[in-house]
Design a protein around this motif. Structure first.
Motif, PDB file in Angstrom:
ATOM      1  N   GLY A 293       0.303  -0.932  -0.080  1.00 43.21           N
ATOM      2  CA  GLY A 293       0.200  -0.344  -0.357  1.00 43.21           C
ATOM      3  C   GLY A 293       0.931   1.464   0.153  1.00 43.21           C
ATOM      4  N   LEU A 294       1.962   1.279   0.540  1.00 41.19           N
ATOM      5  CA  LEU A 294       2.393   2.634   0.531  1.00 41.19           C
ATOM      6  C   LEU A 294       3.445   2.832  -0.683  1.00 41.19           C
ATOM      7  CD1 LEU A 294       4.442   2.494   4.294  1.00 41.19           C
ATOM      8  CD2 LEU A 294       2.573   3.234   3.837  1.00 41.19           C
ATOM      9  N   MET A 295       4.064   1.301  -0.972  1.00 42.68           N
ATOM     10  CA  MET A 295       4.181   1.249  -2.417  1.00 42.68           C
ATOM     11  C   MET A 295       3.514   2.307  -3.210  1.00 42.68           C
ATOM     12  SD  MET A 295       6.752  -1.966  -2.848  1.00 42.68           S
ATOM     13  CE  MET A 295       7.582  -1.565  -4.447  1.00 42.68           C
ATOM     14  N   VAL A 296       2.407   2.026  -3.048  1.00 40.86           N
ATOM     15  CA  VAL A 296       1.441   2.045  -4.231  1.00 40.86           C
ATOM     16  C   VAL A 296       0.631   3.733  -4.053  1.00 40.86           C
ATOM     17  CG1 VAL A 296      -1.202   2.070  -5.174  1.00 40.86           C
ATOM     18  CG2 VAL A 296       0.531   0.059  -4.721  1.00 40.86           C
ATOM     19  N   ILE A 297       0.710   4.241  -2.392  1.00 37.76           N
ATOM     20  CA  ILE A 297       0.850   5.582  -2.319  1.00 37.76           C
ATOM     21  C   ILE A 297       1.900   6.661  -3.514  1.00 37.76           C
ATOM     22  CG2 ILE A 297       0.722   7.233  -0.447  1.00 37.76           C
ATOM     23  CD1 ILE A 297      -0.982   5.421   1.215  1.00 37.76           C
ATOM     24  N   SER A 298       3.205   6.044  -3.002  1.00 35.33           N
ATOM     25  CA  SER A 298       4.074   6.938  -3.166  1.00 35.33           C
ATOM     26  C   SER A 298       4.548   7.150  -4.787  1.00 35.33           C
ATOM     27  CB  SER A 298       5.716   6.650  -2.517  1.00 35.33           C
ATOM     28  OG  SER A 298       5.840   4.270  -3.589  1.00 35.33           O
ATOM     29  N   ILE A 299       4.086   5.974  -5.540  1.00 42.45           N
ATOM     30  CA  ILE A 299       4.058   5.778  -7.156  1.00 42.45           C
ATOM     31  C   ILE A 299       2.930   6.766  -7.197  1.00 42.45           C
ATOM     32  CG2 ILE A 299       3.589   5.106  -8.681  1.00 42.45           C
ATOM     33  CD1 ILE A 299       4.648   2.117  -7.604  1.00 42.45           C
ATOM     34  N   VAL A 300       1.876   7.014  -6.915  1.00 45.25           N
ATOM     35  CA  VAL A 300       0.643   8.632  -7.358  1.00 45.25           C
ATOM     36  C   VAL A 300       1.331   9.075  -6.962  1.00 45.25           C
ATOM     37  CG1 VAL A 300      -1.794   8.474  -6.781  1.00 45.25           C
ATOM     38  CG2 VAL A 300      -1.220   6.018  -6.870  1.00 45.25           C
ATOM     39  N   LEU A 301       1.885   9.500  -5.331  1.00 44.99           N
ATOM     40  CA  LEU A 301       1.884  11.011  -5.798  1.00 44.99           C
ATOM     41  C   LEU A 301       2.977  11.632  -6.697  1.00 44.99           C
ATOM     42  CD1 LEU A 301       2.159  10.834  -1.240  1.00 44.99           C
ATOM     43  CD2 LEU A 301       0.658  11.367  -2.348  1.00 44.99           C
ATOM     44  N   SER A 302       4.161  10.233  -6.910  1.00 48.43           N
ATOM     45  CA  SER A 302       5.334  10.780  -7.732  1.00 48.43           C
ATOM     46  C   SER A 302       4.497  11.172  -9.297  1.00 48.43           C
ATOM     47  CB  SER A 302       6.350  10.051  -7.993  1.00 48.43           C
ATOM     48  OG  SER A 302       5.892   8.699  -8.389  1.00 48.43           O
ATOM     49  N   LEU A 303       3.450  10.496  -9.907  1.00 49.33           N
ATOM     50  CA  LEU A 303       2.578  10.319 -10.352  1.00 49.33           C
ATOM     51  C   LEU A 303       0.938  11.861 -11.105  1.00 49.33           C
ATOM     52  CD1 LEU A 303       2.129   7.260 -11.948  1.00 49.33           C
ATOM     53  CD2 LEU A 303       4.203   8.457 -12.945  1.00 49.33           C
ATOM     54  N   ARG A 304       1.422  12.771  -9.802  1.00 50.36           N
ATOM     55  CA  ARG A 304       0.941  13.821  -9.980  1.00 50.36           C
ATOM     56  C   ARG A 304       1.384  15.011 -10.013  1.00 50.36           C
ATOM     57  NH1 ARG A 304      -1.389  15.802  -4.261  1.00 50.36           N
ATOM     58  NH2 ARG A 304      -2.053  16.106  -4.851  1.00 50.36           N
ATOM     59  N   PRO A 305       0.256  16.206 -11.121  1.00 51.25           N
ATOM     60  CA  PRO A 305       1.279  17.118 -11.879  1.00 51.25           C
ATOM     61  C   PRO A 305       1.640  17.980 -10.949  1.00 51.25           C
ATOM     62  CG  PRO A 305      -1.048  17.499 -11.602  1.00 51.25           C
ATOM     63  CD  PRO A 305      -0.778  15.745 -11.445  1.00 51.25           C
ATOM     64  N   ASP A 306       2.515  18.697 -11.278  1.00 49.51           N
ATOM     65  CA  ASP A 306       3.479  19.064 -11.022  1.00 49.51           C
ATOM     66  C   ASP A 306       2.567  21.117 -10.318  1.00 49.51           C
ATOM     67  OD1 ASP A 306       5.693  17.580 -10.561  1.00 49.51           O
ATOM     68  OD2 ASP A 306       6.770  19.284 -12.609  1.00 49.51           O
TER      69      ASP A 306
END
Length: 230
Positions: free
Chosen positions: A33-46
């Protein structure tokens, strides 16, 4: 047949065997779950904005630097000559007055201009002498004797002008020589030689003029620019 059933029969685990694996599975699920959350956050636009970035309005105002105006150029103060302590100032003596000795001539000023020279009459080797040969009541016969003082032949020109009482020219001739020519310019009669007069000799130019009264002397008589003798 009963033997095959026993071979393929699946044994169900007991609760005692399953309980030790529950914490492990929970930890693995938490990590996933933590890995999924970190991947989602890294893909968000600036454009969402970084939480650490400062808002534009929160930035401090720019610092304005006041540039001083160029000062007006001023002339440098006059340099004062250095005075050497060892140098001594010699006083200047006043110039002695110029005295003139009585009786001694003062030299002329070199800038003073000399008076203009008086023009001299033209030097000519041909001269003339005027005389009246015969006089009548209304006319007269006169003569200009043209003389050549040079040894070489010379041409001559006689100019005659009379007062207003002398009228028109009747005739003229050169006695004993080839005749010349005559022309008039205003009230002046101009006679020109036809041939030059020989050296050291003379020729008489004679003329007959009308006249009113008794006057017969010309107001002007020249030969080659020289005044005639009367």
């Amino acid at each position: 047949m009963p033997g095959l059933r026993r071979l393929f029969a699946v044994r169900k685990p007991t609760a005692v065997e399953v309980l030790p694996w529950i914490p492990t599975l929970f930890g693995v699920a938490l990590m996933i779950g933590l890995m999924v959350i970190s991947i989602v956050l890294s893909l968000r636009p600036d454009s969402a904005g970084d939480s650490t970035a400062a808002e534009p309005g929160a930035l401090p105002p720019p610092i304005e630097f006041a540039v001083p105006d160029d000062p007006e150029p001023t002339a440098p103060p006059p340099s004062t000559p250095a005075v050497t302590p060892s140098a001594s100032v010699v006083p200047t003596r006043p110039a002695a007055p110029v005295r003139t000795t009585p009786g001694r001539e003062t030299p002329p000023d070199p800038e003073e201009k000399s008076p203009p020279a008086v023009p001299q009459p033209p030097q000519t080797t041909v001269t003339g002498r005027y005389q009246v040969l015969d006089s009548f009541g209304d006319s007269f016969i006169g003569e200009v004797l043209v003389s050549n003082r040079e040894s070489s032949p010379q041409h001559w020109t006689v100019r005659l002008r009379f007062p207003s009482n002398v009228g028109n020219l009747r005739t003229f001739w050169v006695e004993g020589a080839p005749q010349g020519s005559m022309r008039r310019s205003g009230d002046t009669y101009i006679f020109t030689s036809g041939v030059p007069v020989n050296g050291r000799s003379s020729v008489p130019l004679r003329f007959h003029y009308d006249r009113v009264g008794s006057g017969d002397t010309p107001s002007s008589c020249t030969v080659n620019g020289a005044t005639c003798s009367i």
